[in-house]
Design a protein around this motif. Sequence first.
Motif, PDB file in Angstrom:
ATOM      1  N   PRO A  13      52.954 -56.914 -51.274  1.00 50.43           N
ATOM      2  CA  PRO A  13      52.044 -57.085 -52.419  1.00 50.43           C
ATOM      3  C   PRO A  13      52.438 -58.241 -53.333  1.00 50.43           C
ATOM      4  O   PRO A  13      51.563 -58.927 -53.877  1.00 50.43           O
ATOM      5  N   ILE A  14      53.740 -58.485 -53.512  1.00 45.43           N
ATOM      6  CA  ILE A  14      54.180 -59.601 -54.342  1.00 45.43           C
ATOM      7  C   ILE A  14      53.861 -60.930 -53.657  1.00 45.43           C
ATOM      8  O   ILE A  14      53.473 -61.907 -54.308  1.00 45.43           O
ATOM      9  N   VAL A  15      54.010 -60.966 -52.337  1.00 42.47           N
ATOM     10  CA  VAL A  15      53.654 -62.175 -51.590  1.00 42.47           C
ATOM     11  C   VAL A  15      52.154 -62.461 -51.744  1.00 42.47           C
ATOM     12  O   VAL A  15      51.741 -63.602 -51.954  1.00 42.47           O
ATOM     13  N   ILE A  16      51.345 -61.417 -51.651  1.00 43.69           N
ATOM     14  CA  ILE A  16      49.894 -61.591 -51.803  1.00 43.69           C
ATOM     15  C   ILE A  16      49.573 -62.100 -53.204  1.00 43.69           C
ATOM     16  O   ILE A  16      48.728 -62.993 -53.374  1.00 43.69           O
ATOM     17  N   TYR A  17      50.241 -61.556 -54.209  1.00 36.90           N
ATOM     18  CA  TYR A  17      49.996 -61.989 -55.585  1.00 36.90           C
ATOM     19  C   TYR A  17      50.314 -63.476 -55.757  1.00 36.90           C
ATOM     20  O   TYR A  17      49.563 -64.217 -56.401  1.00 36.90           O
ATOM     21  N   GLU A  19      51.886 -66.162 -37.679  1.00 39.07           N
ATOM     22  CA  GLU A  19      52.767 -67.321 -37.686  1.00 39.07           C
ATOM     23  C   GLU A  19      53.391 -67.587 -39.049  1.00 39.07           C
ATOM     24  O   GLU A  19      54.246 -68.471 -39.155  1.00 39.07           O
ATOM     25  N   ASP A  20      52.971 -66.861 -40.072  1.00 37.30           N
ATOM     26  CA  ASP A  20      53.476 -67.079 -41.426  1.00 37.30           C
ATOM     27  C   ASP A  20      54.777 -66.300 -41.628  1.00 37.30           C
ATOM     28  O   ASP A  20      54.775 -65.062 -41.695  1.00 37.30           O
ATOM     29  N   GLU A  21      55.887 -67.016 -41.710  1.00 38.84           N
ATOM     30  CA  GLU A  21      57.202 -66.359 -41.831  1.00 38.84           C
ATOM     31  C   GLU A  21      57.334 -65.604 -43.144  1.00 38.84           C
ATOM     32  O   GLU A  21      57.941 -64.520 -43.194  1.00 38.84           O
ATOM     33  N   ARG A  22      56.758 -66.124 -44.216  1.00 34.72           N
ATOM     34  CA  ARG A  22      56.850 -65.462 -45.516  1.00 34.72           C
ATOM     35  C   ARG A  22      56.149 -64.114 -45.495  1.00 34.72           C
ATOM     36  O   ARG A  22      56.663 -63.138 -46.047  1.00 34.72           O
ATOM     37  N   ILE A  23      55.013 -64.049 -44.840  1.00 41.42           N
ATOM     38  CA  ILE A  23      54.283 -62.784 -44.743  1.00 41.42           C
ATOM     39  C   ILE A  23      55.039 -61.799 -43.864  1.00 41.42           C
ATOM     40  O   ILE A  23      55.113 -60.605 -44.165  1.00 41.42           O
ATOM     41  N   VAL A  62      58.225 -56.817 -43.513  1.00 37.25           N
ATOM     42  CA  VAL A  62      59.454 -56.096 -43.170  1.00 37.25           C
ATOM     43  C   VAL A  62      60.054 -55.437 -44.411  1.00 37.25           C
ATOM     44  O   VAL A  62      60.447 -54.259 -44.384  1.00 37.25           O
ATOM     45  N   ASN A  63      60.117 -56.172 -45.512  1.00 35.97           N
ATOM     46  CA  ASN A  63      60.651 -55.612 -46.761  1.00 35.97           C
ATOM     47  C   ASN A  63      59.804 -54.435 -47.248  1.00 35.97           C
ATOM     48  O   ASN A  63      60.344 -53.430 -47.728  1.00 35.97           O
TER      49      ASN A  63
END
Length: 259
Positions: free
Chosen positions: A213-217, A52-56, A61-62
Motif C-alpha cells: 500500500p505504501i508503494v502504491i501511495y 517486472e517491477d522490482e519495487r512492487i 513480499v513485505n
Amino acid sequence: MRRPKLLYVPFWLTFVFLYLPIVVLVVMSFNSGESAYSFDGFSLKWYGVLAEDERIRDGLVNTLIVATGSTVIATVLGTMMAVGLARYTKSKIMDALALMPAVLPDLVLAIGLLVFYGTIQLTLGLYSVVLAHGLFAMAFVAAVVRTRLTGTDTSLEEASRDLGAGPVTTFMKVTLPQLMPGIVAGAMLAFTLSLDEFVIAFFTIGNNDQTLPIVIYSMIRFGVTPKINALAAILLLVSFTAVIAGQRLTKIGETRAQD
C-alpha cells in the motif's frame, strides 16, 4: 403479499454506487493504452509490467510477511481475549476497552503506536508493523470469535470438567473445536485487513522497507496509470478470495459441528 418493486430501487442503486467504481477499475486494468481514463483496447501487458517491477515485488513480499505475522498474533491473542471476556471477565468496561482498537481512527492508533515505539526506543521495521497490525486486527478477531462463543454449548465444557479434565484440556479438546469456524473467519479477516492497511503501516515502518500500500501511495502521487489499476485488481482478487475462503471454511466447520 408482494412487495412494491420500487422498494428494490434504493437497494440496487446502493450496490451500483459501491461496486461500479471497482468494476471500472478492473476493466481499465486491461487497457492497452497508456491512459488510465480512456479504454483503447484489451491487453494484459500491464500485468506483465507489474511482474517486472522490482519495487512492487519487494512491496508484495513485505506485505505478505506483515500480513502473515500479524494474522498469527491477532488470531492467538484475539481468541484468548474473546474466551477471557466471555467466560471469566464479564465486564462492559473491559468489552469496550478490548474493542477500542477497532473503533479508534487509524490515524490516532498509528500516532499512539509511533509515540510508544519511540518511548521504548524500538527501531522501526517490518516487525514493528507486524506488532501494530496484530494489535489492530486483534479486536476484530476477538469480536468474531466471541460471536461464535455465544452459539457454543457450555454444557459440554461443564461435562468435560466433571469428568476430570483440566481447564487446558477442556479448552483444547472441547472449546477450541467449537470455536474453529469463528477463529478461521477471524484469521481471514485479520489477513485481509493487514493486506490493505496503509495508515498504521505508514507511521510504524522504517525507511528501508515498504509495504505494497505504501508503494502504491508513492506511485499515485505522480498520477494513476493502468499499471496501478492492474495492481489494484490483483489486490481485490486476493481480498475477495480470502473473504470467500473464510466464509466457506466457516460453513464447513459449522456443518461438521452440527453433525
